[in-house]
Design an enzyme around this catalytic site. Structure first.
Site, short mmCIF file in Angstrom:
data_model
loop_
_atom_site.label_atom_id
_atom_site.label_comp_id
_atom_site.label_asym_id
_atom_site.label_seq_id
_atom_site.Cartn_x
_atom_site.Cartn_y
_atom_site.Cartn_z
N HIS A 1 6.30 49.04 54.52
CA HIS A 1 6.89 47.94 53.75
C HIS A 1 5.88 46.82 53.54
CE1 HIS A 1 10.69 49.88 54.92
NE2 HIS A 1 11.21 49.27 53.87
N LYS B 1 7.93 41.60 55.59
CA LYS B 1 9.10 42.15 56.31
C LYS B 1 9.05 41.74 57.78
CE LYS B 1 11.91 46.31 56.91
NZ LYS B 1 13.14 45.55 56.65
N1 LIG Z 1 20.08 47.58 52.83
C1 LIG Z 1 19.19 47.57 51.85
O1 LIG Z 1 19.26 48.38 50.89
C2 LIG Z 1 18.09 46.55 51.88
C3 LIG Z 1 18.04 45.66 52.92
N2 LIG Z 1 17.12 44.66 52.92
C4 LIG Z 1 17.23 43.71 54.04
O2 LIG Z 1 17.73 42.47 53.52
C5 LIG Z 1 17.28 41.41 54.33
C6 LIG Z 1 16.66 40.33 53.46
O3 LIG Z 1 15.47 40.81 52.88
P1 LIG Z 1 14.62 39.91 51.87
O4 LIG Z 1 15.47 39.50 50.73
O5 LIG Z 1 13.36 40.65 51.62
O6 LIG Z 1 14.33 38.64 52.79
P2 LIG Z 1 14.10 37.12 52.35
O7 LIG Z 1 13.57 36.42 53.55
O8 LIG Z 1 13.32 37.07 51.08
O9 LIG Z 1 15.58 36.60 52.03
C7 LIG Z 1 16.52 36.27 52.99
C8 LIG Z 1 17.22 35.04 52.49
O10 LIG Z 1 18.35 34.77 53.33
C9 LIG Z 1 18.32 33.39 53.64
N3 LIG Z 1 19.05 33.08 54.85
C10 LIG Z 1 18.70 33.34 56.14
N4 LIG Z 1 19.62 32.84 56.97
C11 LIG Z 1 20.57 32.27 56.21
C12 LIG Z 1 21.77 31.56 56.48
N5 LIG Z 1 22.19 31.37 57.73
N6 LIG Z 1 22.51 31.09 55.45
C13 LIG Z 1 22.11 31.29 54.17
N7 LIG Z 1 20.97 31.93 53.84
C14 LIG Z 1 20.21 32.41 54.85
C15 LIG Z 1 16.83 33.07 53.76
O11 LIG Z 1 16.63 31.68 53.71
P3 LIG Z 1 15.35 31.05 54.52
O12 LIG Z 1 14.17 31.49 53.75
O13 LIG Z 1 15.63 29.59 54.47
O14 LIG Z 1 15.39 31.63 55.90
C16 LIG Z 1 16.30 33.80 52.53
O15 LIG Z 1 16.44 33.06 51.36
C17 LIG Z 1 16.34 42.03 55.35
O16 LIG Z 1 17.05 42.29 56.55
C18 LIG Z 1 15.92 43.34 54.69
O17 LIG Z 1 15.48 44.31 55.57
C19 LIG Z 1 16.21 44.52 51.93
C20 LIG Z 1 16.20 45.38 50.87
C21 LIG Z 1 17.15 46.48 50.77
O1 LIG Z 2 12.91 44.49 53.96
C1 LIG Z 2 12.85 45.24 52.96
O2 LIG Z 2 12.18 44.95 51.96
C2 LIG Z 2 13.64 46.47 52.97
N1 LIG Z 2 14.47 46.64 53.94
C3 LIG Z 2 15.35 47.73 54.13
C4 LIG Z 2 15.00 48.43 55.42
O3 LIG Z 2 14.74 47.75 56.43
O4 LIG Z 2 15.02 49.65 55.46
C5 LIG Z 2 15.47 48.63 52.94
C6 LIG Z 2 14.25 48.76 52.09
O5 LIG Z 2 13.42 49.73 52.63
C7 LIG Z 2 13.53 47.43 51.85
#
Ligand SMILES: NC(=O)C1=CN([C@@H]2O[C@H](COP(=O)(O)OP(=O)(O)OC[C@H]3O[C@@H](n4cnc5c(N)ncnc54)[C@H](OP(=O)(O)O)[C@@H]3O)[C@@H](O)[C@H]2O)C=CC1
Ligand SMILES: O=C(O)C1=N[C@H](C(=O)O)C[C@H](O)C1
Length: 271
Positions: free
Chosen positions: A157, A161
């Site tokens: 990734h 991450k």
């Molecule tokens: N299941 C799936 O298909 C996928 C899962 N993911 C997962 O999604 C999650 C997020 O990934 P990603 O978007 O890259 O991460 P980012 O850090 O870009 O985004 C997370 C966001 O959530 C916000 N956040 C954190 N805590 C809070 C809170 N208490 N209240 C409101 N907002 C909050 C963060 O704000 P701040 O920056 O202020 O902390 C940030 O804007 C990860 O766990 C990732 O692994 C990602 C892609 C696909």
């Molecule tokens: O953090 C990410 O970007 C992603 N998170 C998910 C994971 O932890 O598997 C899904 C995807 O691979 C992207």
């Protein structure tokens, strides 16, 4: 039926912005609110503009409960503690909660399970069709091959991450463990460093690589004597996760409370 009203929490994040765009592009749903944490620089900004779209008038706020009571679903890709809190609020508001957050520990999962007594919660470490199909294949292959075939899961990734191994790698590991009728917690080897000794038969190994802008690569290796079987998935764009999450929310509309998976949403549970 009216468009499903969806809240995006973590709306300024990588997935949050992609989710806002996916809602915009999907018939049958609309963005009703966008949430970030108190103190976030995104507060007050137009969520659609953050996502690269024309202004929508939906401004990023930190009042999640007020947003949830006016909505039918929440899309949550944030952090484990935040997801647990949002699941509790979704349960209070009796709305669908799509939880994509990874890095969840057993104590987080227990709280999600409790919240699912009052709300339909759809949780998956990966919302794409390809990965969920891959998990079904891994389960079958693991059930077919004996423990003389070693299982290793490799993921890569982007450099931002924060959790490892990825939620997808864990999902694939769980599928492999299920195929072998063992508990992943007993079989899992996620760290090797130094004189660790020879590989223990029956273990399921994980390796996590981080770098650049890689969206998400996963490979499950079945390594036997003199031959190797490799099953892999490459995510080329985050929009596939966001589209899966929106699909899950629409699927969850009107569904009874419970904890569901993407395999349920995609109809792969019997595969
Ligand atoms: N299941 C799936 O298909 C996928 C899962 N993911 C997962 O999604 C999650 C997020 O990934 P990603 O978007 O890259 O991460 P980012 O850090 O870009 O985004 C997370 C966001 O959530 C916000 N956040 C954190 N805590 C809070 C809170 N208490 N209240 C409101 N907002 C909050 C963060 O704000 P701040 O920056 O202020 O902390 C940030 O804007 C990860 O766990 C990732 O692994 C990602 C892609 C696909
Ligand atoms: O953090 C990410 O970007 C992603 N998170 C998910 C994971 O932890 O598997 C899904 C995807 O691979 C992207």
């Amino acid at each position: 039926m009216s468009d499903m009203r969806l809240v995006v929490v973590g709306a300024a994040g990588r997935m949050g912005r992609t989710l806002v765009k996916a809602i915009h592009d999907t018939p049958g749903c609309m963005l009703s609110a966008a949430i970030e944490r108190p103190g976030s620089p995104a507060l007050g900004q137009d969520a659609a503009v953050l996502a690269g779209l024309p202004a929508s008038g939906v401004l990023v706020s930190d009042d999640a409960l007020a947003a949830f009571v006016e909505a039918e679903g929440v899309l949550d890709f944030t952090m484990p503690e935040a997801t647990v809190a949002f699941a509790g609020l979704a349960a209070q508001a009796r709305i669908v909660h799509v939880a994509g957050t990874t890095g969840m520990e057993p104590q987080h999962l227990a709280k999600l399970e409790a919240a699912s007594r009052h709300a339909a919660i759809i949780r998956s470490g990966n919302m794409s069709l390809g990965v969920n199909l891959l998990a079904a294949l891994v389960r079958k292959v693991a059930a077919t091959l004996g423990t003389d075939w070693d299982i290793e899961i490799v993921e890569m990734h982007h450099r931002m991450k924060v959790d490892a191994p990825s939620g997808t790698a864990v999902l694939l590991g769980e599928a492999a463990a299920e195929g072998r009728a063992v508990e992943l917690a007993e079989a899992r080897v996620a760290v090797r460093d130094g004189q660790v000794g020879a590989r223990q038969p029956g273990t399921i190994g994980f390796a996590a690589l981080r770098g650049g802008t890689v969206v998400g690569d996963h490979k499950v290796i079945f390594a036997g004597a003199g031959e190797r079987l490799e099953l892999a998935h490459v995510a080329e764009d985050r929009s596939l996760f966001a589209q899966g999450a929106v699909k899950a929310a629409l699927w969850g509309r009107g569904r009874k409370p419970g904890l569901y998976s993407m395999a349920d949403v995609l109809g792969l549970d019997k595969f």
